[in-house]
Design a protein around this motif. Sequence first.
Motif, short mmCIF file in Angstrom:
data_model
loop_
_atom_site.label_atom_id
_atom_site.label_comp_id
_atom_site.label_asym_id
_atom_site.label_seq_id
_atom_site.Cartn_x
_atom_site.Cartn_y
_atom_site.Cartn_z
N ASP A 48 -15.17 10.60 -5.33
CA ASP A 48 -15.02 9.15 -5.40
C ASP A 48 -13.61 8.74 -5.85
N LEU B 148 -9.26 9.20 -5.02
CA LEU B 148 -8.30 9.48 -3.96
C LEU B 148 -6.93 9.78 -4.59
N LEU C 96 -5.54 -0.76 8.22
CA LEU C 96 -5.75 -1.06 6.79
C LEU C 96 -4.83 -2.16 6.26
N ALA D 208 -5.33 10.22 -9.49
CA ALA D 208 -6.29 9.80 -8.47
C ALA D 208 -6.88 8.46 -8.87
N LEU D 209 -7.21 7.68 -7.87
CA LEU D 209 -7.78 6.36 -8.16
C LEU D 209 -9.10 6.18 -7.41
N PRO D 210 -9.97 5.28 -7.90
CA PRO D 210 -11.28 5.11 -7.26
C PRO D 210 -11.14 4.73 -5.79
N VAL D 211 -11.97 5.31 -4.96
CA VAL D 211 -11.96 5.03 -3.53
C VAL D 211 -12.20 3.55 -3.24
N LYS D 212 -12.93 2.87 -4.14
CA LYS D 212 -13.24 1.47 -3.88
C LYS D 212 -12.10 0.52 -4.23
N ARG E 83 -9.16 -1.88 -3.77
CA ARG E 83 -8.82 -2.73 -2.61
C ARG E 83 -7.40 -2.49 -2.09
N GLY E 84 -6.59 -1.79 -2.86
CA GLY E 84 -5.29 -1.40 -2.34
C GLY E 84 -5.44 -0.47 -1.15
N LEU E 85 -6.39 0.45 -1.24
CA LEU E 85 -6.69 1.34 -0.12
C LEU E 85 -7.41 0.59 1.00
N ALA E 86 -8.42 -0.18 0.65
CA ALA E 86 -9.27 -0.81 1.67
C ALA E 86 -8.51 -1.80 2.55
N TYR E 87 -7.64 -2.59 1.92
CA TYR E 87 -7.01 -3.70 2.65
C TYR E 87 -5.50 -3.80 2.44
#
Lengths: 272, 272
Positions: free
Chosen positions: A12, A14, A143, B13-17, B19-23
């Motif tokens: 969980d 990245l 993205l 490492a940072l959480p998959v959720k 929003r920097g990754l998502a959008y």
Amino acid sequence: MTVCWIDGAPADALPVKDRGLAYGDGLFETLLVKAGQPLLFERHLQRLALGGRRLALNLDLALIERECRTFAVQMSEGVMKLIVTRGDGVRGYAPAVDAQPRRILQSSPLPLYPQENAEQGVRLFPCKTRLAEQPLLAGLKHLNRLEQVIARSEWSDAEHAEGLMRDTSGRVVEGVYSNLFMVKGGVLLTPDLTRCGVAGVMRGELLTLAEQANMPARALDLHVSDLQKADEVFVCNSIYGIWPVRACEQLNWPVGPVTRKLQNLVRGLLDI
Amino acid sequence: MTVCWIDGAPADALPVKDRGLAYGDGLFETLLVKAGQPLLFERHLQRLALGGRRLALNLDLALIERECRTFAVQMSEGVMKLIVTRGDGVRGYAPAVDAQPRRILQSSPLPLYPQENAEQGVRLFPCKTRLAEQPLLAGLKHLNRLEQVIARSEWSDAEHAEGLMRDTSGRVVEGVYSNLFMVKGGVLLTPDLTRCGVAGVMRGELLTLAEQANMPARALDLHVSDLQKADEVFVCNSIYGIWPVRACEQLNWPVGPVTRKLQNLVRGLLDI
């Protein structure tokens, strides 16, 4: 419960040096999963492959397909989000030639949209945020989504289920998380997406269904004046299917026969 | 050695959720650190604050400033990259009202640019990739950087140190990781950045230095025809300072007195 895999293994977190975080350097797909199957899967994979070619990502599509199928079996039902990034990078925009893309899979429960969205139709919020025209990225589900984030924060009331987005030249393009269709004189019309917008999987499926049903359909430049003259308007995506649009600001449309016909066809695809 | 902090604590490492990754829902700054000090720090913080307001990020600027200063002392010398994202999100573009931004700090060594870049000047690659016009995001150093990724992958030879980017209307805007200036009849000219482009910290500093030196300076729309007529051309950023531009395709410029004068002023700022 939310489950997450990174490169095929439960995780969980990245690595901070992932280029998905640094630059939005990657793509995503949001898939409906029913009975352990990702629906409209071929179309999702096709769009991903197109994006991979446009961004020169070295995607292992066979591996991605296998992983998605296994993940879908495990989650059984819900929304599966697939993110592929260019993988780790060093400082600077230049992608390493041997960059190894990273695969991220996340599950979430089926969203609880009000039943009346599909039955009585929805009201669209008229977004002030315009879509910039960038043919190199048009159509892709990449993205870089700040425009959608800003547009979606324009309203928070429950009265508007979606927003209507135009491009910087004023053309009507899409919803914030949906594609847009209108019907005029029995012809199905949807905005051309060669300058901006996301070429949705459900949009592609509907154009194919229309062709199979001998219903004339066209993708072209459309304006608010076309919306004003439309007989029917609806929005669609691969999670909720089709919602008739009954209003946007002072404009109103009935829920018409073409919308209902396509809704029935789509229910056969999604309500398995 | 690369060091990384997330929200003030060592982590990689940072959480998959996020929003920097998502959008790409966030901002970044790239700062030169010398003798334990982030240089041009006020300007970097000002741009970050502007971006935070435009994206409605709930930034704790005092905390960010303290953390950057502490991190800079520890790294002593090199490049410090600060990323702030909207933090964790659930599915969907709508940002949570109470979203807690995440702070990411990364160090990297000083880049080894050839000495002749600053001395004899550089050649610009004429990028085919155009910048889309999006006034809502123009000027910000946000995380939606696919245009730069695509542009930077247009060339890989060492002959071109930077690329020249135009917008979709053909105006000359900036380099891929630099801002652009030209000199014509003793006047310093730089592209207007209200439609696209990153309003660089060094660009801002140079406009202030010019004002203090009673050198006329203007930000305005510029075209290739203006480049053709320019007496001097240079690019700049907050890491390398100023590089004269000696060529772009068949165009050539001498390294002129205004460029040299500004280089000297900037060396006083960066070579501490």
